[in-house]
Scaffold this motif. Structure first.
Motif, PDB file in Angstrom:
ATOM      1  N   SER A  38    -109.946 -79.187 -64.784  1.00  0.00           N
ATOM      2  CA  SER A  38    -108.688 -79.416 -65.496  1.00  0.00           C
ATOM      3  C   SER A  38    -108.009 -80.671 -64.929  1.00  0.00           C
ATOM      4  N   LEU A  39    -108.396 -81.061 -63.712  1.00  0.00           N
ATOM      5  CA  LEU A  39    -107.975 -82.361 -63.180  1.00  0.00           C
ATOM      6  C   LEU A  39    -109.198 -82.940 -62.476  1.00  0.00           C
ATOM      7  N   LEU A  40    -109.704 -84.055 -62.978  1.00  0.00           N
ATOM      8  CA  LEU A  40    -110.909 -84.653 -62.412  1.00  0.00           C
ATOM      9  C   LEU A  40    -110.682 -85.063 -60.953  1.00  0.00           C
ATOM     10  N   PRO A  41    -111.703 -84.934 -60.117  1.00  0.00           N
ATOM     11  CA  PRO A  41    -111.545 -85.293 -58.707  1.00  0.00           C
ATOM     12  C   PRO A  41    -111.099 -86.747 -58.550  1.00  0.00           C
ATOM     13  N   PHE A  42    -110.112 -86.969 -57.697  1.00  0.00           N
ATOM     14  CA  PHE A  42    -109.678 -88.341 -57.404  1.00  0.00           C
ATOM     15  C   PHE A  42    -109.353 -88.446 -55.922  1.00  0.00           C
ATOM     16  N   ARG A  43    -109.421 -89.651 -55.401  1.00  0.00           N
ATOM     17  CA  ARG A  43    -109.145 -89.922 -54.000  1.00  0.00           C
ATOM     18  C   ARG A  43    -107.631 -89.990 -53.794  1.00  0.00           C
ATOM     19  N   VAL A  44    -107.086 -89.181 -52.883  1.00  0.00           N
ATOM     20  CA  VAL A  44    -105.659 -89.231 -52.575  1.00  0.00           C
ATOM     21  C   VAL A  44    -105.381 -90.552 -51.852  1.00  0.00           C
ATOM     22  N   PRO A  45    -104.402 -91.353 -52.343  1.00  0.00           N
ATOM     23  CA  PRO A  45    -104.163 -92.674 -51.743  1.00  0.00           C
ATOM     24  C   PRO A  45    -103.826 -92.576 -50.255  1.00  0.00           C
ATOM     25  N   TYR A  46    -104.456 -93.418 -49.477  1.00  0.00           N
ATOM     26  CA  TYR A  46    -104.225 -93.479 -48.024  1.00  0.00           C
ATOM     27  C   TYR A  46    -102.994 -94.353 -47.791  1.00  0.00           C
ATOM     28  N   PRO A  47    -101.944 -93.818 -47.148  1.00  0.00           N
ATOM     29  CA  PRO A  47    -100.685 -94.571 -47.091  1.00  0.00           C
ATOM     30  C   PRO A  47    -100.607 -95.609 -45.973  1.00  0.00           C
ATOM     31  N   PHE A  48    -101.607 -95.627 -45.093  1.00  0.00           N
ATOM     32  CA  PHE A  48    -101.496 -96.482 -43.907  1.00  0.00           C
ATOM     33  C   PHE A  48    -102.271 -97.786 -44.065  1.00  0.00           C
ATOM     34  N   VAL A  49    -101.852 -98.781 -43.315  1.00  0.00           N
ATOM     35  CA  VAL A  49    -102.520-100.090 -43.379  1.00  0.00           C
ATOM     36  C   VAL A  49    -102.851-100.570 -41.981  1.00  0.00           C
ATOM     37  N   ARG A  50    -103.761-101.544 -41.929  1.00  0.00           N
ATOM     38  CA  ARG A  50    -104.075-102.242 -40.687  1.00  0.00           C
ATOM     39  C   ARG A  50    -103.175-103.475 -40.644  1.00  0.00           C
ATOM     40  N   ALA A  51    -102.303-103.553 -39.626  1.00  0.00           N
ATOM     41  CA  ALA A  51    -101.286-104.608 -39.600  1.00  0.00           C
ATOM     42  C   ALA A  51    -101.888-106.003 -39.698  1.00  0.00           C
ATOM     43  N   SER A  52    -103.035-106.219 -39.043  1.00  0.00           N
ATOM     44  CA  SER A  52    -103.609-107.564 -38.998  1.00  0.00           C
ATOM     45  C   SER A  52    -104.018-108.069 -40.383  1.00  0.00           C
ATOM     46  N   GLN A  53    -104.149-107.153 -41.351  1.00  0.00           N
ATOM     47  CA  GLN A  53    -104.524-107.562 -42.706  1.00  0.00           C
ATOM     48  C   GLN A  53    -103.306-107.813 -43.590  1.00  0.00           C
ATOM     49  N   HIS A  54    -102.097-107.700 -42.986  1.00  0.00           N
ATOM     50  CA  HIS A  54    -100.876-107.905 -43.762  1.00  0.00           C
ATOM     51  C   HIS A  54     -99.999-108.955 -43.095  1.00  0.00           C
ATOM     52  N   PRO A  55    -100.161-110.216 -43.490  1.00  0.00           N
ATOM     53  CA  PRO A  55     -99.386-111.290 -42.872  1.00  0.00           C
ATOM     54  C   PRO A  55     -97.897-111.215 -43.214  1.00  0.00           C
ATOM     55  N   CYS A  56     -97.080-111.729 -42.318  1.00  0.00           N
ATOM     56  CA  CYS A  56     -95.624-111.834 -42.523  1.00  0.00           C
ATOM     57  C   CYS A  56     -95.014-110.494 -42.930  1.00  0.00           C
ATOM     58  N   ALA A  57     -95.340-109.469 -42.161  1.00  0.00           N
ATOM     59  CA  ALA A  57     -94.908-108.129 -42.538  1.00  0.00           C
ATOM     60  C   ALA A  57     -94.119-107.454 -41.425  1.00  0.00           C
ATOM     61  N   VAL A  58     -93.355-106.432 -41.837  1.00  0.00           N
ATOM     62  CA  VAL A  58     -92.689-105.544 -40.899  1.00  0.00           C
ATOM     63  C   VAL A  58     -93.413-104.207 -40.968  1.00  0.00           C
ATOM     64  N   VAL A  59     -93.902-103.731 -39.828  1.00  0.00           N
ATOM     65  CA  VAL A  59     -94.708-102.505 -39.811  1.00  0.00           C
ATOM     66  C   VAL A  59     -94.178-101.528 -38.757  1.00  0.00           C
ATOM     67  N   ILE A  60     -94.430-100.243 -38.968  1.00  0.00           N
ATOM     68  CA  ILE A  60     -94.066 -99.243 -37.961  1.00  0.00           C
ATOM     69  C   ILE A  60     -95.247 -98.334 -37.667  1.00  0.00           C
ATOM     70  N   LYS A  61     -95.221 -97.794 -36.448  1.00  0.00           N
ATOM     71  CA  LYS A  61     -96.215 -96.794 -36.050  1.00  0.00           C
ATOM     72  C   LYS A  61     -95.562 -95.903 -34.995  1.00  0.00           C
ATOM     73  N   PRO A  62     -96.155 -94.734 -34.714  1.00  0.00           N
ATOM     74  CA  PRO A  62     -95.581 -93.917 -33.642  1.00  0.00           C
ATOM     75  C   PRO A  62     -95.671 -94.665 -32.309  1.00  0.00           C
ATOM     76  N   THR A  63     -94.674 -94.481 -31.458  1.00  0.00           N
ATOM     77  CA  THR A  63     -94.700 -95.130 -30.149  1.00  0.00           C
ATOM     78  C   THR A  63     -95.944 -94.702 -29.375  1.00  0.00           C
ATOM     79  N   ALA A  64     -96.273 -93.416 -29.454  1.00  0.00           N
ATOM     80  CA  ALA A  64     -97.472 -92.919 -28.775  1.00  0.00           C
ATOM     81  C   ALA A  64     -98.427 -92.327 -29.810  1.00  0.00           C
TER      82      ALA A  64
END
Ligand SMILES: [Zn+2]
Length: 181
Positions: A38-64
């Motif tokens: 009733s709903l075809l299988p699909f990949r759930v979007p991954y919300p995270f990125v690798r900072a080095s692939q995003h120039p001129c960006a503001v990024v956050i991650k957990p401190t630890a």
């Protein structure tokens, strides 16, 4: 940490999430190779990125640790900026620094400068890293704390305790000499 590849589908009712499509529906046990979804299988979007692939960006991650394995709501987040070449600029326990480490492989992208801003963005980051005594002190976490943070939090602490005395009692009479505004 890479995208674990979560898949979602719906067969006989509820949504099912899994890492890879099973042979049989976990809800009704039907053979999924011949099933009508009733709903075809699909990949759930991954919300995270690798900072080095995003120039001129503001990024956050957990401190630890990382988001997927280690993060809970009350934990501290750590902010970083990237240059046009994907170098990370951050202030962490090592002080203010520029590097290309893998520690920013799983972060959230908060914003990214558009191309007309690239030169200004890079120049500002370069200059900010050489901003007199502030940058000099920021190259070392302990020195930065001693010179910039402790003096301000100490004086703020005195003010806060004075404010609370006034709030509780309406006034505060200063009888010894340990408070200097
Ligand atoms: Zn089913």
């Amino acid at each position: 940490m890479m995208d674990p590849g979560i898949v979602c589908f719906q067969h006989c009712g509820p949504k099912v999430f899994c890492f890879s499509l099973p042979d049989n529906c976990p809800v009704c046990n039907a053979d999924l190779s011949e099933a009508n979804f009733s709903l075809l299988p699909f990949r759930v979007p991954y919300p995270f990125v690798r900072a080095s692939q995003h120039p001129c960006a503001v990024v956050i991650k957990p401190t630890a640790g990382d988001f997927l394995n280690d993060y809970y709501n009350s934990m501290d987040l750590h902010i970083g900026l990237t240059t046009s070449s994907g170098t990370i600029v951050e202030f962490d326990k090592h002080g203010l620094r520029r590097h290309r480490s893998s520690h920013w492989g799983q972060c959230l992208l908060l914003g990214q400068a558009s191309s007309p801003w690239v030169e200004h963005w890079d120049n500002t980051l370069m200059q900010s890293l050489d901003y007199g005594n502030l940058s000099k002190a920021a190259s070392n976490r302990t020195v930065f704390c001693e010179k910039f943070i402790v003096p301000r939090t100490t004086s703020a602490g005195k003010y806060i305790s004075l404010y609370r005395k006034l709030k509780d009692n309406g006034y505060y009479v200063h009888r010894n000499n340990n408070y200097n505004l």
